[in-house]
Design a protein around this motif. Structure first.
Motif, PDB file in Angstrom:
ATOM      1  N   ARG A 110       0.823  -1.200   0.000  1.00  0.00           N
ATOM      2  CA  ARG A 110       0.000   0.000   0.000  1.00  0.00           C
ATOM      3  C   ARG A 110       0.866   1.262   0.000  1.00  0.00           C
ATOM      4  O   ARG A 110       1.843   1.357   0.750  1.00  0.00           O
ATOM      5  N   GLY A 111       0.504   2.192  -0.859  1.00  0.00           N
ATOM      6  CA  GLY A 111       1.065   3.535  -0.840  1.00  0.00           C
ATOM      7  C   GLY A 111      -0.050   4.523  -0.553  1.00  0.00           C
ATOM      8  O   GLY A 111      -1.198   4.323  -0.983  1.00  0.00           O
ATOM      9  N   GLU A 112       0.267   5.583   0.168  1.00  0.00           N
ATOM     10  CA  GLU A 112      -0.770   6.559   0.526  1.00  0.00           C
ATOM     11  C   GLU A 112      -0.161   7.944   0.671  1.00  0.00           C
ATOM     12  O   GLU A 112       0.904   8.107   1.283  1.00  0.00           O
ATOM     13  N   VAL A 113      -0.833   8.938   0.109  1.00  0.00           N
ATOM     14  CA  VAL A 113      -0.405  10.331   0.243  1.00  0.00           C
ATOM     15  C   VAL A 113      -1.629  11.218   0.473  1.00  0.00           C
ATOM     16  O   VAL A 113      -2.748  10.874   0.073  1.00  0.00           O
ATOM     17  N   THR A 114      -1.378  12.346   1.104  1.00  0.00           N
ATOM     18  CA  THR A 114      -2.434  13.301   1.397  1.00  0.00           C
ATOM     19  C   THR A 114      -2.127  14.622   0.707  1.00  0.00           C
ATOM     20  O   THR A 114      -0.970  15.072   0.686  1.00  0.00           O
ATOM     21  N   PHE A 115      -3.162  15.235   0.137  1.00  0.00           N
ATOM     22  CA  PHE A 115      -3.029  16.515  -0.562  1.00  0.00           C
ATOM     23  C   PHE A 115      -4.070  17.501  -0.041  1.00  0.00           C
ATOM     24  O   PHE A 115      -5.052  17.117   0.601  1.00  0.00           O
ATOM     25  N   ARG A 116      -3.840  18.772  -0.356  1.00  0.00           N
ATOM     26  CA  ARG A 116      -4.854  19.808  -0.220  1.00  0.00           C
ATOM     27  C   ARG A 116      -5.316  20.193  -1.621  1.00  0.00           C
ATOM     28  O   ARG A 116      -4.502  20.494  -2.493  1.00  0.00           O
TER      29      ARG A 116
ATOM     30  N   GLY B  41       0.693  14.561 -10.789  1.00  0.00           N
ATOM     31  CA  GLY B  41       1.848  14.945 -11.579  1.00  0.00           C
ATOM     32  C   GLY B  41       2.252  16.394 -11.396  1.00  0.00           C
ATOM     33  O   GLY B  41       3.294  16.816 -11.911  1.00  0.00           O
ATOM     34  N   ARG B  42       1.473  17.137 -10.624  1.00  0.00           N
ATOM     35  CA  ARG B  42       1.731  18.575 -10.433  1.00  0.00           C
ATOM     36  C   ARG B  42       1.921  18.950  -8.969  1.00  0.00           C
ATOM     37  O   ARG B  42       2.685  19.862  -8.644  1.00  0.00           O
ATOM     38  N   ASP B  43       1.222  18.246  -8.079  1.00  0.00           N
ATOM     39  CA  ASP B  43       1.113  18.686  -6.694  1.00  0.00           C
ATOM     40  C   ASP B  43       2.044  17.900  -5.771  1.00  0.00           C
ATOM     41  O   ASP B  43       2.305  16.709  -5.957  1.00  0.00           O
ATOM     42  N   ARG B  44       2.484  18.605  -4.730  1.00  0.00           N
ATOM     43  CA  ARG B  44       3.333  18.016  -3.707  1.00  0.00           C
ATOM     44  C   ARG B  44       2.455  17.565  -2.541  1.00  0.00           C
ATOM     45  O   ARG B  44       1.666  18.344  -2.014  1.00  0.00           O
ATOM     46  N   PRO B  45       2.574  16.301  -2.119  1.00  0.00           N
ATOM     47  CA  PRO B  45       1.746  15.851  -0.999  1.00  0.00           C
ATOM     48  C   PRO B  45       2.168  16.509   0.308  1.00  0.00           C
ATOM     49  O   PRO B  45       3.331  16.878   0.493  1.00  0.00           O
ATOM     50  N   THR B  46       1.220  16.643   1.213  1.00  0.00           N
ATOM     51  CA  THR B  46       1.530  17.177   2.542  1.00  0.00           C
ATOM     52  C   THR B  46       2.090  16.093   3.459  1.00  0.00           C
ATOM     53  O   THR B  46       2.778  16.400   4.432  1.00  0.00           O
ATOM     54  N   SER B  47       1.793  14.837   3.161  1.00  0.00           N
ATOM     55  CA  SER B  47       2.339  13.707   3.920  1.00  0.00           C
ATOM     56  C   SER B  47       2.120  12.439   3.110  1.00  0.00           C
ATOM     57  O   SER B  47       1.364  12.434   2.140  1.00  0.00           O
ATOM     58  N   GLY B  48       2.790  11.369   3.525  1.00  0.00           N
ATOM     59  CA  GLY B  48       2.563  10.101   2.846  1.00  0.00           C
ATOM     60  C   GLY B  48       3.808   9.278   2.665  1.00  0.00           C
ATOM     61  O   GLY B  48       4.851   9.538   3.264  1.00  0.00           O
ATOM     62  N   THR B  49       3.715   8.283   1.795  1.00  0.00           N
ATOM     63  CA  THR B  49       4.808   7.337   1.590  1.00  0.00           C
ATOM     64  C   THR B  49       5.887   7.876   0.658  1.00  0.00           C
ATOM     65  O   THR B  49       6.932   7.237   0.491  1.00  0.00           O
ATOM     66  N   TYR B  50       5.646   9.013   0.031  1.00  0.00           N
ATOM     67  CA  TYR B  50       6.712   9.685  -0.720  1.00  0.00           C
ATOM     68  C   TYR B  50       6.567  11.182  -0.532  1.00  0.00           C
ATOM     69  O   TYR B  50       5.521  11.681  -0.100  1.00  0.00           O
TER      70      TYR B  50
END
Length: 380
Positions: free
Chosen positions: A40-46, A56-65
């Motif tokens: 499982r991979g998981e990331v959070t965005f706003r 492809g454009r946004d930087r996650p606020t947290s997650g596996t990368y």
């Protein structure tokens, strides 16, 4: 999202719309490996001002990368337990599925399942056996009617067995006939990397050259790690058959057998430990290395190979791709999760390959495109 079915080495574009500006949204990727372990991979965005998220454009606020990476969810997947750096995602054949999920406000908003294929439609396979062919391997051929293309002979490293099958399938899917061979740790073959005849790889190269769809004037041998020694040796000793080399995490000298003894022979005689000669290689050479390889100094070896080719006034293109922060796991195809400290299948010892998962992911993505370009440019 792009088409739900595609080759495993092709990127997909993932985006989410219909959100409210500033919404916190979680995007996940899950897949089962060949042992049916769920990764499982998981990331959070706003969400942006338009209520959208674009991986492809946004930087996650947290997650596996971290950082902007449209395929980060794929290579950053973690196993259900244990240290991710000590495990790798080994996908089943002929395809595997990745499920993408989107959650916001505690509710699942969307879900899409992607099928990641190793074989393009029409690609065929043929098994070579020691009994019938004096070679143990599997051949992948592009669809019938494909114009003749350069062909690739794949030689793996000290892990033994035939580990190049996914890569061979992908290369054939891109039009390049490919034979992946085992040379030890398979039935009928030596059980360790000891006293391996270089003639064995020359025989495999001849078999490959005779296959339909192969351009016999552009047969490339590719080696990874200890296989890089065999690749350079067969190209040096059989320039009439082999016409170029791709080496991942290469060596510039001949090492001993693994775990002991002598590795390579020719004509029944042991090939001594010495720097690898390259002055008779009849084609271009591409070496791929990482700056943080802890298994051996592959970056220095790659540069030494290029220096030897320069000193020999080699007339063919030769270059090194060096990827900062990557380790011994610098190749080959991208978008699968892979550890940096793996237990060796022969010795059972934990090997520190160096580098980091993010740096290796960058190296594989960029290096794979370079290798496909290298092959496509042959004969032009």
């Amino acid at each position: 999202m792009d088409a739900q079915t595609g080759l495993a080495d092709r990127a997909v574009h993932i985006s989410v719309s219909g959100l409210r500006a500033g919404d916190r949204v979680s995007v996940t990727a899950t897949a089962s490996d060949y042992q049916r372990k769920s990764w499982r991979g998981e990331v959070t965005f706003r969400a942006d001002a338009h209520g959208a998220v674009d991986l492809g454009r946004d930087r996650p606020t947290s997650g596996t990368y971290t950082g902007v990476d449209g395929m980060g969810l794929f290579w950053s997947m973690n196993p259900p337990s244990g240290d991710p750096d000590q495990q790798g995602f080994y996908a089943p054949e002929p395809s595997f599925q990745v499920t993408i999920g989107v959650t916001a406000h505690g509710k699942r908003l969307a879900q899409r399942t992607l099928t990641r294929q190793w074989l393009a439609s029409g690609v065929t396979q043929k098994t070579f056996t020691l009994a019938a062919d004096k070679v143990s391997g599997r051949l992948f051929l592009p669809p019938r009617g494909t114009p003749r293309h350069p062909a690739v002979l794949l030689i793996g490293g000290s892990e033994g067995g035939n580990t190049g099958l996914p890569e061979a399938a992908l290369l054939a899917s891109h039009g390049f006939p490919t034979l992946s061979v085992a040379y030890f740790a398979e039935p009928g073959l030596p059980q360790t990397l000891q006293n391996i005849p270089i003639e064995y790889f020359a025989r495999a190269a001849r078999l490959l050259a005779a296959q339909p769809g192969v351009d016999p004037a552009h047969l490339i041998v590719q080696g990874y790690s200890r296989g890089s020694e065999a690749a350079l040796l067969v190209a040096q000793l059989y320039p009439g058959i082999v016409h170029g080399v791709i080496d991942y995490a290469p060596a510039s000298t001949i090492h001993g057998g693994y775990p002991s003894g002598v590795a390579w022979t020719r004509g029944g005689e042991q090939i001594p430990l010495a720097p690898l000669a390259v002055d008779h290689i009849n084609g271009p050479v591409l070496a791929v290395a990482g700056t943080q390889d802890k298994l051996w100094a592959s970056e220095a070896s790659a540069q030494q190979i290029m220096s030897e080719l320069d000193d020999a006034h080699d007339r063919f293109p030769h270059r090194t791709l060096v990827y900062p922060g990557a380790g011994h796991g610098v190749g080959t195809f991208p978008y699968l999760a892979g550890g940096t400290k793996l237990r060796h299948p022969v010795t059972g010892l934990l090997s520190d390959l160096g580098g980091s998962r993010p740096a290796n992911a960058v190296a594989k993505r960029q290096g794979w495109d370079q290798v496909l370009g290298f092959l496509s440019g042959l004969g032009r």
